[in-house]
Design a protein around this motif. Structure first.
Motif, PDB file in Angstrom:
ATOM      1  N   LEU A 232     -59.937  57.839 -14.026  1.00  0.00           N
ATOM      2  CA  LEU A 232     -61.187  57.538 -13.339  1.00  0.00           C
ATOM      3  C   LEU A 232     -61.194  56.096 -12.855  1.00  0.00           C
ATOM      4  CD1 LEU A 232     -63.829  59.203 -15.684  1.00  0.00           C
ATOM      5  CD2 LEU A 232     -63.073  60.021 -13.445  1.00  0.00           C
ATOM      6  N   GLY A 233     -61.732  55.878 -11.657  1.00  0.00           N
ATOM      7  CA  GLY A 233     -61.942  54.523 -11.165  1.00  0.00           C
ATOM      8  C   GLY A 233     -63.269  53.986 -11.664  1.00  0.00           C
ATOM      9  N   PHE A 234     -63.557  52.738 -11.306  1.00  0.00           N
ATOM     10  CA  PHE A 234     -64.791  52.089 -11.724  1.00  0.00           C
ATOM     11  C   PHE A 234     -65.901  52.452 -10.735  1.00  0.00           C
ATOM     12  CE2 PHE A 234     -67.786  48.639 -12.136  1.00  0.00           C
ATOM     13  CZ  PHE A 234     -67.771  48.370 -13.493  1.00  0.00           C
ATOM     14  N   PRO A 235     -67.132  52.760 -11.140  1.00  0.00           N
ATOM     15  CA  PRO A 235     -67.653  52.655 -12.493  1.00  0.00           C
ATOM     16  C   PRO A 235     -67.594  53.956 -13.293  1.00  0.00           C
ATOM     17  CG  PRO A 235     -69.476  52.961 -11.016  1.00  0.00           C
ATOM     18  CD  PRO A 235     -68.240  52.963 -10.163  1.00  0.00           C
TER      19      PRO A 235
ATOM     20  N   ALA B 238     -57.429  52.075 -10.917  1.00  0.00           N
ATOM     21  CA  ALA B 238     -57.213  52.537 -12.294  1.00  0.00           C
ATOM     22  C   ALA B 238     -55.728  52.835 -12.533  1.00  0.00           C
ATOM     23  CB  ALA B 238     -58.044  53.790 -12.565  1.00  0.00           C
ATOM     24  N   PRO B 239     -55.182  52.518 -13.721  1.00  0.00           N
ATOM     25  CA  PRO B 239     -55.913  51.970 -14.878  1.00  0.00           C
ATOM     26  C   PRO B 239     -55.954  50.446 -14.900  1.00  0.00           C
ATOM     27  CG  PRO B 239     -53.689  52.510 -15.530  1.00  0.00           C
ATOM     28  CD  PRO B 239     -53.795  52.886 -14.072  1.00  0.00           C
ATOM     29  N   GLU B 240     -55.474  49.777 -13.834  1.00  0.00           N
ATOM     30  CA  GLU B 240     -55.524  48.313 -13.809  1.00  0.00           C
ATOM     31  C   GLU B 240     -56.947  47.842 -13.545  1.00  0.00           C
ATOM     32  OE1 GLU B 240     -52.951  46.469 -14.611  1.00  0.00           O
ATOM     33  OE2 GLU B 240     -51.833  48.334 -14.920  1.00  0.00           O
TER      34      GLU B 240
ATOM     35  N   ALA C 237     -69.942  49.242  -7.810  1.00  0.00           N
ATOM     36  CA  ALA C 237     -69.446  50.272  -6.907  1.00  0.00           C
ATOM     37  C   ALA C 237     -68.402  51.181  -7.521  1.00  0.00           C
ATOM     38  CB  ALA C 237     -68.851  49.603  -5.671  1.00  0.00           C
ATOM     39  N   LEU C 238     -68.400  52.421  -7.064  1.00  0.00           N
ATOM     40  CA  LEU C 238     -67.402  53.409  -7.453  1.00  0.00           C
ATOM     41  C   LEU C 238     -66.226  53.354  -6.502  1.00  0.00           C
ATOM     42  CD1 LEU C 238     -66.383  56.075  -8.799  1.00  0.00           C
ATOM     43  CD2 LEU C 238     -67.795  57.282  -7.139  1.00  0.00           C
ATOM     44  N   LEU C 239     -65.011  53.398  -7.040  1.00  0.00           N
ATOM     45  CA  LEU C 239     -63.818  53.441  -6.198  1.00  0.00           C
ATOM     46  C   LEU C 239     -63.517  54.889  -5.868  1.00  0.00           C
ATOM     47  CD1 LEU C 239     -61.792  50.803  -8.179  1.00  0.00           C
ATOM     48  CD2 LEU C 239     -62.976  50.534  -6.018  1.00  0.00           C
TER      49      LEU C 239
END
Length: 557
Positions: free
Chosen positions: A439-442, A391-393, A10-12
């Motif tokens: 940028l968040g994941f993914p 992000a960035p954690e 999933a995208l945050l």
């Protein structure tokens, strides 16, 4: 019938949470106190005193846990209890393959939990038996803005599927990367296009010319007549080598219900546009541009042909770049592929057909003490999994090297249909600016892979094929900006005639279409097929589908 899409993590999304309005309580005093100044109807309200709600779950081999954790104790259960005052009790947990049987036993014994996941057919039966809560008023009151927004991403089709007699009795389990991301596209070996001096495919005539040239003009340059034209598999409308996208280019929509004249539902497979598309496929087959043995070839055989450099043209899905990379590009560094939007025969962009966004639904037992709790759990999932950018954690909910994916532990997972589409858009913006630090994941993962690819790492070709500026999500992005695609207009539970007749009528369809394409019978066999379809249950299914449509309202979350 439906293709299983390969869902990415999933995208945050960088969305801000919104606060709901004043509580509209017509149910009496529950004894709950407002905390931190929030009304009890707020999407993220904390129950005080805490509440308990029960459910049932299924797991598959993809569920892995850290030592000491389980579905009963994990990151989500701690968030529920510590931050929101909700304790979720799993009455039982079984393997996914056993879930429907176990649920049927629970229903028969009267042992329903407070909320659970049900199929369309089970949801309909439970509603007719008076065993489900009406969520019509609860969703507008307790649902978060984000939840309400994503429940409209399929134009409300899934909400209509859960609406009976004007009552919303379930929330759709929306498919991650569903909706427009399920549209087909055309995958082409562009190194072959360049070698043969062929134009990129914009029209059906272009596709036909490419197919004939790939089959005839030795695109691999080995001096042998050993390459194929348009890849087609025996299932016709599934997997790589599907013909669904080809038919869509003619405005034809196989195996779904569409709106016909006057808004009446008609079955796509028997419409005149299908006959026109079949006639063109018949011409391609006669010209040697379709493998004479396609009728016995599974899609996996096409992948073998791609791997050996013998096939360079087929309709497929957004994720097929990964397969192509693995089986062909890794073996042939000179192979170059590109996805294209569906070609049209009408001079206007083709409108792709899309898979249903949901086939299962979260329902609430009639008389549950806290019927709104299931909606609250959906709010919490969306808030922590999507609305917070870690992000960035490291994101605490996504897979690590050990394969543990805590995001799956949540008992109510209703996902946006546009997860990877939003990731693609964020990646393109970051590539333009040269800054992917926030940028968040993914999106962060794909940005990193793309920068490696542009730095010369050929192993990252698959990421460019999917998330690059000309990757498959550029096609999905174009579809979305042009208005998306066409969903099945019938979203209800299978009617009695559909249960009895749909499978044999699909066999009749596939057999007839295959014979027509191969020239084993006249094109007029299509007309006889339509007559048989109507006579052997099709007309009755059409009436039942329209009876369902006439009963539908347009629920607003």
């Amino acid at each position: 019938m439906k293709r299983t899409m390969v869902a990415a993590l999933a995208l945050l999304l960088l969305l801000s949470a919104c606060i709901g309005g004043e509580r509209r309580d017509g149910s009496g005093d529950t004894g709950e106190e407002r905390t931190e100044g929030l009304p009890a109807s707020d999407p993220l309200y904390r129950y005080d005193p805490p509440i308990e709600v029960s459910t049932v779950r299924s797991v598959d081999q993809g569920f892995k846990f850290a030592e000491g954790e389980s579905l009963d104790y994990n990151i989500w259960t701690r968030i529920f209890e510590e931050q929101y005052g909700i304790r979720v009790i799993n009455e039982w947990v079984v393997d996914t393959l056993q879930y429907e049987r176990k649920l049927s036993i629970s229903i028969a014994s009267g042992g329903l939990p407070d909320f659970f996941l049900a199929s369309k057919e089970e949801m309909k039966r439970l509603h007719e038996a008076g065993q489900l809560e009406d969520l019509s008023g609860l969703l507008p009151e307790y649902g978060s803005p984000f939840l309400k927004e994503l429940l409209r991403q399929d134009d409300g089709a899934s909400l209509r599927a859960a609406t009976f007699d004007g009552k919303l009795v379930g929330l759709p389990k929306m498919m991650v990367n569903g909706g427009v991301s399920t549209a087909e596209m055309l995958w082409v070996r562009t190194d072959w296009l360049r070698k043969l001096g062929l134009p990129e495919p914009r029209t059906i005539d272009d596709v036909a010319a490419i197919a004939e040239s790939f089959a005839r003009d030795d695109p691999d340059g080995n001096g042998l007549n050993d390459t194929g034209g348009l890849g087609v598999n025996k299932d016709l409308f599934m997997y790589h080598g599907s013909l669904k996208g080809f038919f869509n280019g003619y405005g034809a929509y196989p195996e779904i219900w569409i709106e016909g004249a006057g808004g009446r539902l008609v079955y796509g497979s028997i419409q005149p546009e299908m006959k026109t598309a079949l006639a063109r496929l018949r011409e391609l087959y006669a010209a040697g541009a379709i493998d004479p043995e396609f009728a016995v070839k599974p899609w996996t055989k096409l992948m073998e042909e791609i791997a050996s450099g013998k096939l360079g043209l087929a309709y497929g899905s957004v994720s097929d770049g990964g397969y192509i990379h693995k089986v062909n590009v890794d073996n042939d560094p000179n192979a170059d592929w590109k996805p294209y939007p569906l070609a049209s025969n009408a001079g206007v962009p083709a409108k792709p057909q899309l898979l249903n966004a949901a086939d299962s639904f979260y329902v609430v037992k009639k008389g549950a003490r806290h019927p709104e709790a299931m909606i609250k759990l959906a709010n919490i999932y969306l808030h922590h999994f999507y609305e917070i950018n870690y992000a960035p954690e490291p994101n605490p909910f996504v897979s690590g090297a050990n394969g543990i994916f805590p995001g799956r532990y949540q008992p109510v997972t209703i996902d946006p249909l546009t997860v990877n589409l939003e990731a693609y858009r964020q990646v393109q913006a970051a590539l333009r600016s040269g800054d992917g630090a926030n940028l968040g994941f993914p999106a962060s993962l794909h940005y990193d892979r793309l920068t490696q690819y542009y730095a010369g790492n050929r192993e990252m070709w698959f990421s460019a094929a999917v998330f690059g500026p000309e990757g498959s999500y550029s096609v999905i992005d174009a579809y979305d900006k042009a208005g998306g695609g066409r969903f099945d207009a019938f979203q209800g539970a299978a009617t009695p005639t559909m249960v009895e007749r749909l499978a044999p009528l699909r066999r009749l369809q596939d057999e007839t279409f295959t014979r027509i394409i191969m020239g084993e019978g006249p094109l007029e066999e299509f007309d006889r097929y339509v007559e048989e379809w109507r006579r052997f249950g099709g007309d009755r299914m059409t009436e039942e589908a329209n009876e369902w449509a006439a009963q539908q309202s347009n629920p607003e979350p």
